[in-house]
Design an enzyme around this catalytic site. Structure first.
Site, PDB file in Angstrom:
ATOM      1  CG  HIS A  17      -1.633   1.273   1.462  1.00 17.76           C
ATOM      2  ND1 HIS A  17      -2.451   1.928   0.560  1.00 17.76           N
ATOM      3  CD2 HIS A  17      -1.539   2.084   2.543  1.00 17.76           C
ATOM      4  CE1 HIS A  17      -2.849   3.077   1.092  1.00 17.76           C
ATOM      5  NE2 HIS A  17      -2.309   3.194   2.284  1.00 17.76           N
ATOM      6  CD  GLU A  30      -3.808   6.260  10.924  1.00 12.06           C
ATOM      7  OE1 GLU A  30      -3.520   7.386  10.475  1.00 12.06           O
ATOM      8  OE2 GLU A  30      -4.722   5.557  10.484  1.00 12.06           O
ATOM      9  CG  ASP A  31      -1.947   1.730  10.542  1.00 10.93           C
ATOM     10  OD1 ASP A  31      -2.753   2.156  11.382  1.00 10.93           O
ATOM     11  OD2 ASP A  31      -2.148   1.799   9.323  1.00 10.93           O
TER      12      ASP A  31
HETATM   13 MN    MN Z   1      -2.623   4.682   3.972  1.00  5.75          MN
END
Ligand code: MN
Length: 595
Positions: A87, A115-116
């Site tokens: 991604h 964020e992840d």
């Molecule tokens: Mn993204």
């Protein structure tokens, strides 16, 4: 720009930076596993695309950011079953194709790490510096757990604020959304529709307003694919089966070239197919039962703006123009600063043909908008229309200081709405939302003119301030400060509350509300104080080029300096019982040196 050993250790795995030989080997092994049959360097396509536009770009930093992103996301999967790293790599590829700079691509590769994954903004700052950190922070979502329902609106506001400082934030966000939309197939129809609708709501209009047509076309089409799959299939079928279409366009282009040459206009002529969404829109708005799509060519003149009119003369001299279809977006640019001449003529065999006429510069800006300066850094024109697009963004940012996130989002939507009218006043053209009144215009001229507005004429006739303006109206505003308007002593001054009942623009609504707020000073609620305190901390952090992805350090600091909870500390900041600079200094110390 070497990877800091300390942060490297924080990643949980040794980073492949010790020797270049190892890097190649580990990448070679990895590529054998996850990129079967592909190139041995997973960023080679990205690098090649990037270098084809920016030949001297630094490929090493791309490889390094890819390695970190790949390492951090390792083990995570997309809903489609692909490794997560596909991604960010695809998002960076979209940015590269737009012609963005290396910094944007680095940030795109790392855009989901904070964020992840366990990668922190601080580690990112140490590894890649403040610019990349700002970009990644700008696209990092607010925590739902902390912000609850308002998280989405707050996230959009935060992104817009970050974009005010660096518009590349929005380019990454749009590329991110485009790739997410292209990979929605693994989701349920309901969630696909929800995401597509949300995209149409704010991001597509935003992309349009920033003038990045190259990206907007792709977003439009993928939204159509998810929301109207049957219509999409019909148009795809139509586009694939147009007998004689290519030959016809070649014939029209060749004849147009001859006509232009006769008038000594040097220009490039090519077919310019419409994208699916644009065909669909014309089909629906015209009530056609089959896809409605006229052949279209673009004439890009190699000369000054005036050559566009010479080219128009050559085309209209060759083929009869269709009445009412000529539009001059050079004299009156669209509100996203799009400039071109549009006309429709009766071409060979009596078929209608659409013609776009523009200069090379207009062509570039119409494709890339605010991203143009990144794609063509050397030709950054003195009169850079992208600068005006940023003026719009800055004005949007002014409102956000006055409103809460939900209200801000509502204003943004309204301002992005497609139905705009052009009003002429004081010798200039102004774009206003459809249904606007003289009061909206007065506030558009300036807040003072709005507050002191008394009367208006529309096309020379006196008209009530609540009259709805129509596209093309010429309006004159009379205000208290004009001198030539008699004001009775004791007559009410300033804006009227009733105006709130009919104004359309966000600018007018906000200014009128502000006027009454300032006058009455209604008590600010605790929630407002918390919000203002948080915003103050955010702004102060930004002065230091820092951001906060999570509230955890802030909560810890509140505790450490003796507040019962974070909210109480934020109220203290809002009331200036606590100096925001001091808070931020301690916060940075706390984050950088946790012990
Ligand atoms: Mn993204």
């Amino acid at each position: 720009m070497d990877v800091d050993a300390g942060h490297g250790a924080a990643l949980g795995r040794a980073l492949p930076t010790s020797s270049p030989g190892d890097l190649t080997l580990s990448q070679r092994l990895r590529s054998l596993l996850s990129f079967p049959g592909g190139d041995d360097d997973p960023v080679s396509v990205l690098t090649r695309t990037h270098r084809s536009i920016h030949p001297s770009a630094d490929a090493a930093v791309l490889r390094r950011s890819y390695a970190i992103a790949e390492n951090m996301h390792r083990g995570q999967m997309r809903k489609s079953g692909d490794p997560y790293i596909t991604h960010p790599l695809a998002v960076a590829q979209i940015c590269a194709e737009l012609g963005m700079d290396t910094t944007t691509l680095v940030a795109a590769l790392l855009h989901d790490t904070v964020e992840d994954t366990s990668y922190t903004l601080e580690a990112l700052h140490g590894d890649f510096g403040p610019e990349v950190t700002h970009l990644v922070d700008g696209v990092t979502k607010f925590d739902k757990a902390f912000y609850g329902k308002i998280a989405e609106a707050e996230t959009i506001r935060k992104m817009i604020v970050a974009a005010g400082k660096d518009v590349r934030v929005l380019v990454i966000k749009l590329a991110d959304r485009l790739h997410n939309m292209r990979t929605l197939d693994a989701r349920s129809p309901a969630s696909r529709a929800r995401i597509a609708t949300a995209t149409l709501d704010v991001l597509v209009p935003l992309c349009d307003r920033l003038g990045i047509q190259a990206l907007k076309r792709d977003l439009d089409d993928v939204v159509l694919y998810h929301l109207e799959p049957d219509a999409y299939a019909r148009i795809a079928e139509h586009v694939q089966n147009r007998p004689g279409w290519t030959d016809y366009l070649a014939d029209v282009s060749a004849k147009a070239r001859v006509a232009l040459r006769r008038q000594r206009v040097s220009a490039d002529v090519h077919a310019r197919p419409r994208h699916f969404y644009s065909i669909w829109k014309d089909t629906v708005s015209g009530g056609h039962s089959v896809p409605f799509d006229l052949p279209r060519i673009a004439v890009v003149v190699d000369g000054p703006e005036t050559d566009c009119y010479a080219a128009l003369g050559a085309i209209h001299g060759r083929w009869r123009p269709v009445a009412g279809r000529f539009k001059d977006f050079i004299a009156s640019p669209k509100n996203n600063l799009y400039r071109s001449l549009h006309t429709t003529v009766t071409g060979p065999d009596g078929r209608l043909v659409e013609v776009l006429i523009r200069t090379e510069t207009m062509h570039r800006y119409s494709e890339y908008g605010v991203a143009t300066g990144y794609r063509y850094p050397k030709v950054a024109e003195t009169a850079d229309p992208a600068g005006d697009q940023l003026t719009w963004l800055r004005r949007v940012l002014e409102w956000q200081q006055e409103t809460d996130a939900a209200q801000f989002l509502a204003s943004l939507r309204c301002d992005l709405a497609e139905a705009q009218i052009t009003i002429f006043a004081r010798g200039h053209a102004f774009e206003l939302p459809g249904g606007s009144t003289p009061v909206d215009l007065a506030y558009e001229l300036s807040p003072q003119t709005g507050d002191s507005c008394l009367a208006a004429t529309i096309n020379g006739r006196l008209a009530p301030l609540s009259s709805q303006l129509r596209d093309g109206d010429v309006v004159e505003i009379f205000s208290e400060n004009d001198g030539h308007v008699e004001v009775e002593p004791g007559a009410p001054r300033g804006p009227r509350r009733e105006w709130l009942g009919f104004v359309k623009s966000s600018q007018a609504q906000l200014q009128i509300n502000k006027y009454f707020d300032d006058k009455n000073e209604p008590g600010i609620s605790i929630a407002d104080k918390v919000r203002l305190g948080r915003a103050t901390i955010g702004l102060t952090l930004r002065k230091h080029d820092r951001g906060l992805a999570s509230e955890v350090p802030l909560r810890r600091l509140a505790e450490e300096i003796g507040y019962p909870d974070l909210e109480t500390m934020l109220v203290a900041v809002c009331e200036r019982n606590l100096d925001p600079d001091a808070v931020v200094e301690q916060l940075i110390a706390l984050v950088d040196h946790p012990d």
